[in-house]
Design an enzyme around this catalytic site. Structure first.
Site, short mmCIF file in Angstrom:
data_model
loop_
_atom_site.label_atom_id
_atom_site.label_comp_id
_atom_site.label_asym_id
_atom_site.label_seq_id
_atom_site.Cartn_x
_atom_site.Cartn_y
_atom_site.Cartn_z
N ARG A 214 -9.13 13.30 0.16
CA ARG A 214 -8.21 12.17 0.32
C ARG A 214 -7.31 12.30 1.54
O ARG A 214 -6.80 11.31 2.05
CB ARG A 214 -7.39 11.98 -0.95
CG ARG A 214 -8.25 11.54 -2.13
CD ARG A 214 -7.44 11.06 -3.29
NE ARG A 214 -8.31 10.57 -4.35
CZ ARG A 214 -7.88 10.04 -5.49
NH1 ARG A 214 -6.59 9.92 -5.70
NH2 ARG A 214 -8.74 9.64 -6.40
N ASP B 35 5.53 0.83 -8.76
CA ASP B 35 4.55 1.90 -8.55
C ASP B 35 5.09 2.82 -7.47
O ASP B 35 5.98 2.44 -6.69
CB ASP B 35 3.19 1.32 -8.15
CG ASP B 35 2.04 2.28 -8.47
OD1 ASP B 35 1.43 2.13 -9.55
OD2 ASP B 35 1.77 3.18 -7.65
#
Length: 291
Positions: A43, A153
């Site tokens: 990632r 979030d």
């Protein structure tokens, strides 16, 4: 090597992984086991390449240096955002058949204002808060209720997608046909194969970035229901206890806490009673401490 040839990516060493592991836990409360070594490397590799950095260690130093928004970018890349509309549908049945009915009854007895406040505390790309909005609109919208849905979030990337409210049509398979017709606009021409949530529902949801590990949350007032689903599984026991306690402080009397199906409050001493698996209600008389 020519300019057109991709350069070899560095290898994420065990020491570098440990640095990122500790940083991610400190900033986000996400506990990464050694088994996540390859995930972290995969990632972050693109960013290391895009910045032309020689090692993951050099990238770590850039993140902690405070240059730009690199810490936010790194956390965006690491966090997992798996979601879909009406996920764990039994909980939305409860929201419709119990919560909305209860709130309507209380309003008719003048025991509460005609207002519903709900917080989607790990909203990802928006499917959860918009599912909540559809339930509220369909159950109470014709009765002039005031809806306040806060959706938060950690990732700014998913929040941008949530605000846009656009998805490939295949992502809408779980949306019942009546709601699909009522609340979505299908794209045409260059937007064919995509659909956008209605402006009325987008206006019901206030999106903001919140780190659940923070001591203070940038949200005010009490909520009739809080959804915090499928995020606590990434925290260790101490972080889970911290987050759950902070969320309970934000519940209104009789408010509901919705967790993910793999999450529970076993072993906690909180004034909550189980309503169904992974759904809890604040007991009458419990005091709120948050302002």
């Amino acid at each position: 090597m020519t300019a057109s040839e991709p350069r070899d990516l560095p290898v994420l060493s065990d020491g570098e992984f440990t640095q990122f592991q500790r940083l991610i836990y400190r900033e986000a409360g996400i506990a990464l086991s050694p088994a996540k070594h390859s995930l972290v490397a995969a990632r972050l590799a693109r960013r290391v390449r895009d910045l032309s950095l020689p090692t993951f260690g050099a990238y770590y130093r850039r993140v902690v240096s405070g240059i730009g928004d690199e810490l936010t970018w790194m956390l965006n890349a690491i966090t997992t955002n798996e979601t879909h509309f009406f996920r764990e549908s039994a909980q939305f049945d409860l929201l419709r058949d119990r919560c909305c009915v209860e709130w309507r009854s209380d309003a008719e007895r003048s025991a509460r204002p005609r207002r519903a406040r709900i917080w989607s505390a790990a909203c990802s790309t928006g499917e959860e808060p918009y599912s909540i909005a559809m339930v509220l609109q369909d159950c109470l919208g014709a009765e002039s209720w005031d809806f306040e849905i806060t959706a938060s979030d950690l990732s700014t990337t998913v929040l941008a997608k949530a605000r846009a409210g656009v998805w490939p049509v295949e992502k809408l398979r779980a949306v019942p046909l009546p709601q699909l017709k009522r609340h979505f606009l299908r794209g045409s021409g260059p937007e064919a194969g995509r659909a956008k949530i209605s402006a009325a529902l987008r206006a019901m949801v206030d999106f903001r970035r919140v780190n659940l590990r923070d001591e203070r949350y940038p949200v005010t007032g009490a909520f009739d229901a809080i959804f915090c689903r499928n995020v606590l599984i990434y925290f260790d026991a101490a972080s889970r206890a911290h987050v759950i306690a902070k969320l309970v402080e934000r519940l209104a009397p009789g408010g509901y806490l919705f967790l993910g199906h793999a999450e529970s409050l076993i072993g906690t001493a909180l004034p909550l009673r189980s309503v169904m698996p992974a759904v809890y209600q604040l007991q009458a008389g419990a005091e709120r401490r948050a302002s």
